[in-house]
Scaffold this motif. Structure first.
Motif: not given
Length: 99
Positions: A26-53
């Protein structure tokens, strides 16, 4: 993305060594990523979800939960909590003032 703080991952791995490969991945993927929103993040981690903030990641087949705060504009991920599924279900982390 700049991940703050890897130390929380290291500390959790010391207590739960079976998470080492999953959290390091997770750390290797996240530290190399350039996400601009949750939708882009979910391309790497499809089960990730927003919960509150926060954004919640399932780790090791949903056995653990990684809870982070993400500042997409400044490309920062702040690790708030890493919990077992049972700890997550207690919802105590939701009392955080940033929720």
């Amino acid at each position: 993305m700049h991940v703050i703080s890897y130390r929380k991952i290291k500390d959790f791995i010391q207590k739960h060594s079976s998470t080492s490969e999953n959290l390091d991945s997770w750390y290797k993927i996240a530290s190399k990523a350039h996400w601009h929103n949750l939708i882009e993040l979910q391309s790497n981690f499809p089960t990730a979800e927003a919960v509150g903030n926060f954004t919640v990641f399932n780790i090791k087949g949903n056995k653990y939960r990684l809870i982070v705060s993400i500042d997409y504009e400044h490309q920062l991920i702040y690790i708030k909590y890493i919990l077992t599924h049972a700890e997550y279900d207690k919802n105590q982390w939701k009392n955080d003032r940033y929720f």
